[in-house]
Design an enzyme around this catalytic site. Structure first.
Site, PDB file in Angstrom:
ATOM      1  CB  THR A   1      -0.932  -0.134   1.139  1.00  0.00           C
ATOM      2  OG1 THR A   1      -0.252  -0.258   2.264  1.00  0.00           O
ATOM      3  CG2 THR A   1      -2.186  -0.975   0.829  1.00  0.00           C
TER       4      THR A   1
ATOM      5  CE  LYS B   1       0.570  -3.421   3.395  1.00  0.00           C
ATOM      6  NZ  LYS B   1      -0.126  -2.476   4.268  1.00  0.00           N
TER       7      LYS B   1
ATOM      8  CB  THR C   1      -2.480  -3.535   7.408  1.00  0.00           C
ATOM      9  OG1 THR C   1      -3.585  -3.037   7.871  1.00  0.00           O
ATOM     10  CG2 THR C   1      -2.831  -5.117   7.722  1.00  0.00           C
TER      11      THR C   1
ATOM     12  CD  GLU D   1       2.557   5.156   6.380  1.00  0.00           C
ATOM     13  OE1 GLU D   1       1.835   4.599   5.746  1.00  0.00           O
ATOM     14  OE2 GLU D   1       2.197   5.573   7.344  1.00  0.00           O
TER      15      GLU D   1
ATOM     16  CG  ASN E   1      -0.048   8.241   8.416  1.00  0.00           C
ATOM     17  OD1 ASN E   1      -0.693   7.266   8.559  1.00  0.00           O
ATOM     18  ND2 ASN E   1       1.169   8.334   8.552  1.00  0.00           N
TER      19      ASN E   1
ATOM     20  CB  THR F   1      -8.483  13.242   1.456  1.00  0.00           C
ATOM     21  OG1 THR F   1      -7.380  13.902   2.333  1.00  0.00           O
ATOM     22  CG2 THR F   1      -9.765  13.011   2.369  1.00  0.00           C
TER      23      THR F   1
END
Length: 413
Positions: free
Chosen positions: A157, A183, A202, A285, A408, A413
């Site tokens: 993702t 992942k 996740t 991230e 995040n 959006t």
């Protein structure tokens, strides 16, 4: 590279599996988002699931299937781009429909299909997209490295890179192989537990081997491997609703799990899990620095891990790491509020090889500039000796950056 009877240099894949992936239109990007791994003659499974009390539909359905079949699995069906969590009964029914259709496509029984999902929580599951893509996915299955890597790419993702690891054990001239794909880049603070009765994105981790083993035997080896790898990492302190570690054994090598191979297989499994866990944090991230916390001198391993978790999830510690600020007081304060019985006068702390705190006060040899230089590295270790016993743990975490906040803040959006 050989160690304890296994090698990690081979690109060989476990026998008895095929992998594949297609673009089903779930991801807005149009990239591959539906993947499958099929055990051509069936496989036995061991699994660990999230401890979060809010669980996604595929976790609920998957655990029912594993319990219903006694751990027999014919196929794994994974989608990325939709977590199928907080979707009500419709989400459960979507899992059942897609498992039933996948079983028809892959030639197994519907409850031998384990579903798995990752993506945004609370969005209705696009069942029709999955059903429509299954014929193409079936045609895409194969047993080559390209097929396995296509599977590993499709489950991503916010990840920026594929995460795979391999190991091979030589058992009297016969190779037993392990291949792992994972992942995870955010919502990473796994708290995985083995099922007890009905088990509870996740982080998703799929491990494949051609060893012949029963579910109970594999669970006995999987649990300690997970505890020292996936249960010993944190990116942001948030435990996902979809976290899953699934180990599938096809038995196609003809080698049974017995005293000849148990230690070597356990070591190889731990190595693969450790590699994947490190890759997850390294690709976190917005991560600028990967920090290994080595907590030693604890009364027991649970105390060591609790101190590590408290430091790893402290916003003050994580933001200091982002700017390479050698503010060791934040480390000490986090340890002090962890709930573990400690005495500051017994504690020593070092960042890299630089001493920063000793015996209740700043270390006599504390060099702020040199410590700052250590913290500018991409990876380094913080060592804390509690002086309370002999137990220790290693825990991998990272900094908290503006890039993480940006990703995040705008995720849905």
């Amino acid at each position: 590279m050989k160690s304890d009877g296994f090698t990690t240099s081979s690109s060989a894949l476990p026998l008895g599996f095929t992998w594949g992936a297609v673009a089903a239109g779930i991801k807005v990007s149009g990239k591959p988002d539906l993947a499958a791994a099929v055990a051509t003659k069936g496989a036995k499974a061991a699994a660990m699931f999230t401890r979060n009390q809010v669980v996604a539909a595929p976790v609920t359905v998957g655990q029912r299937h594993l319990l219903g079949t006694g751990g027999r699995v014919g196929a794994l069906l994974v989608n990325a781009g939709n977590a199928n969590c907080a979707t009500g009964q419709a989400g459960i029914e979507a899992c059942i429909q897609t498992c039933t259709a996948a079983a028809e496509s892959f030639g197994c029984i519907f409850d031998e299909v384990v579903p798995s999902s990752t993506g945004i929580i609370g969005v209705p599951f696009p069942t029709e997209k999955v059903l429509n893509a299954l014929p193409t996915l079936t045609a895409a299955l194969g047993s080559t490295q390209d097929h396995a890597e296509a599977f590993a790419q499709a489950i991503l993702t916010t990840d920026t890179k594929m995460k795979v690891a391999r190991a091979v054990i030589d058992v009297e001239g016969v190779e037993v192989r392990i291949f792992g794909a994972a992942k995870g880049a955010g919502m990473i603070h796994p708290q995985l537990v083995a099922p007890a009765g009905p088990p509870h994105a996740t982080m998703l981790v799929y491990l494949f081997t051609d060893l012949s083993a029963e579910p109970a035997e594999m669970n006995a080896l999987l649990a300690p491997a997970v505890e020292r790898s996936f249960n010993s990492i944190s990116i942001d302190g948030d435990t996902s609703t979809n976290d899953t570690v699934l180990l599938l054994a096809s038995g196609a090598s003809g080698v049974k799990l017995d005293e000849r191979v148990q230690e070597a297989f356990a070591n190889a499994l731990a190595l693969v899990c450790g590699s994947l866990a490190h890759q997850i944090v390294e690709d976190g991230e917005g991560v600028g620095h990967v920090v290994t916390l080595h907590i030693s001198g604890a009364a027991n391993e649970a105390d060591a891990k609790l101190v590590a978790k408290t430091i790893a999830t402290s916003p003050l510690c994580k933001t200091a790491w982002s700017s390479a600020d050698p503010n060791w007081g934040r480390l000490l304060a986090a340890a002090g509020r962890s709930g573990v019985a400690i005495e500051a006068e017994r504690i020593t702390i070092a960042i890299g090889a630089q001493p920063v705190f000793e015996h209740g006060m700043r270390a006599a040899g504390f060099d702020e500039a040199a410590t700052h230089e250590v913290m500018l590295r991409r990876e380094y270790t913080i060592s804390m000796h509690l002086g309370m016993g002999e137990a220790e743990c290693r825990y991998i975490t990272c900094d908290l950056t503006e890039e993480y906040v940006r990703i995040n803040a705008d995720y849905s959006t």
